[in-house]
Scaffold this active site. Sequence first.
Site, PDB file in Angstrom:
ATOM      1  CE  LYS A   1      20.920  16.442   3.434  1.00  0.00           C
ATOM      2  NZ  LYS A   1      20.258  17.635   3.148  1.00  0.00           N
TER       3      LYS A   1
ATOM      4  CE1 TYR B   1      54.485  18.402   1.374  1.00  0.00           C
ATOM      5  CE2 TYR B   1      52.464  17.516   2.125  1.00  0.00           C
ATOM      6  CZ  TYR B   1      53.591  17.347   1.195  1.00  0.00           C
ATOM      7  OH  TYR B   1      53.576  16.352   0.526  1.00  0.00           O
TER       8      TYR B   1
HETATM    9  C1  LIG Z   1      19.671  17.900   4.494  1.00  0.00           C
HETATM   10  C2  LIG Z   1      18.058  18.129   4.826  1.00  0.00           C
HETATM   11  C3  LIG Z   1      17.419  17.596   5.583  1.00  0.00           C
HETATM   12  C4  LIG Z   1      18.060  17.454   7.099  1.00  0.00           C
HETATM   13  O1  LIG Z   1      18.637  18.149   7.849  1.00  0.00           O
HETATM   14  P1  LIG Z   1      19.385  18.101   9.167  1.00  0.00           P
HETATM   15  O2  LIG Z   1      19.684  19.348   9.718  1.00  0.00           O
HETATM   16  O3  LIG Z   1      20.497  17.164   9.110  1.00  0.00           O
HETATM   17  O4  LIG Z   1      18.437  17.290  10.027  1.00  0.00           O
HETATM   18  C5  LIG Z   1      16.072  17.972   5.899  1.00  0.00           C
HETATM   19  N1  LIG Z   1      15.467  18.606   4.772  1.00  0.00           N
HETATM   20  C6  LIG Z   1      16.059  19.045   3.858  1.00  0.00           C
HETATM   21  C7  LIG Z   1      15.424  19.556   2.650  1.00  0.00           C
HETATM   22  C8  LIG Z   1      17.445  18.890   3.793  1.00  0.00           C
HETATM   23  O5  LIG Z   1      18.183  19.391   2.506  1.00  0.00           O
END
Ligand SMILES: *Cc1c(COP(=O)(O)O)cnc(C)c1O
Length: 372
Positions: free
Chosen positions: A46, A267
């Site tokens: 993702k 800044y």
């Molecule tokens: C993002 C996510 C993962 C992966 O999690 P990590 O901690 O990066 O391994 C797995 N399952 C779900 C439902 C997630 O939202």
Amino acid sequence: MFGDPSDRPVVDAASGVLTIDLGAIAANYRALQQRLAPARAAAVVKADAYSLGAARVAPALYRAGCRDFFVAHLREALELRPLLAEDARLYVLNGLQPGAEERCADAGIVPVLNSLEQVANWSALATARGTQLPALLQFDTGMSRLGLAPVDADALAAEPERLAGLNILYVMSHLASADEPDNAQNAEQLDAMARAAAAFPGIDLCFANSGGVFLGEAFRGTLARPGVALYGGAPTAGVPNPMAPAVRLDVPVVQTRTVPAGAKVGYGGAHVTTSERRLATLAAGYADGLPRHLGDRGAAFYAGMRLPIVGRVSMDSITIDITDLPDGTLKLGSLVEIIGPNQTLEDVAAAAGTISYEILTRLGRRYHRDYR
Ligand SMILES: *Cc1c(COP(=O)(O)O)cnc(C)c1O
């Protein structure tokens, strides 16, 4: 893993060089898979594979043996679908918005169903098409984020016609505290998962994220969903990170100067020098994903030397103090390390008061990307 910044191509047009080691990502996948066997490892890709480039990362993971890929949104799955072979399965963690079912089914993408409404919508499409549609059923086991409530498991078990036309591949849930092995929430969620799964005998479990892979056999299920560990992030807090680093970030110097005591830097004049200092301005800022919280807290590295960030992080630049380096060491175009052998993702995250995930997923679009 990565060559010294001095032998990398001169990057004279970008805000930095983001080196992404696809070999390390593949090696991390194989290491997780080995630890999980006989369970299997999916890959969570993702957010553009945590911003490392899903179009490059997912095919590399496929070549390493991965066949199951999770994204958050249908759109991400639709974009990835043509880049992966037919036998790769794509799952949408957030489930489907009403009206998206047709597109999902047409593309052969598998939704995670998180509510009775999503179950009903997906089942209605299967029935209308006179076909079976695959799905995962997610249960909320204590995170109160996504998934059916435990009472919904009873409703589905009592009224199996609600699942008409659905081929439930996995019962799924997500761990909220898996990076903390001693957190009691892990066992609570394991219990709740077992109760939900009991309503669906014979259906495989999909449970562990990166941290969950390291919580022991009980948490593995049949299919695990590691994300951050693939990209070199630490799966467990407070212990040495077993994963291979997959990301390196080097940023060029765009100007150096010497300032007297009492000079205001950046800044708001938030940093005032207390003695004569030599400073270097680097070409990346918060628009490139370097958090503003790194101002006067984070650092860059050169030749193993820590060079503190002074003053506020600007949109397109940060300023570091290079007084400790011999005069003339850094000049226009020199590359300094932001993430690499001297400073891990977790180090940068800690300095910014955040987590490695946020450092990764914010990595900017203006860097030159060098895939190894
Ligand atoms: C993002 C996510 C993962 C992966 O999690 P990590 O901690 O990066 O391994 C797995 N399952 C779900 C439902 C997630 O939202």
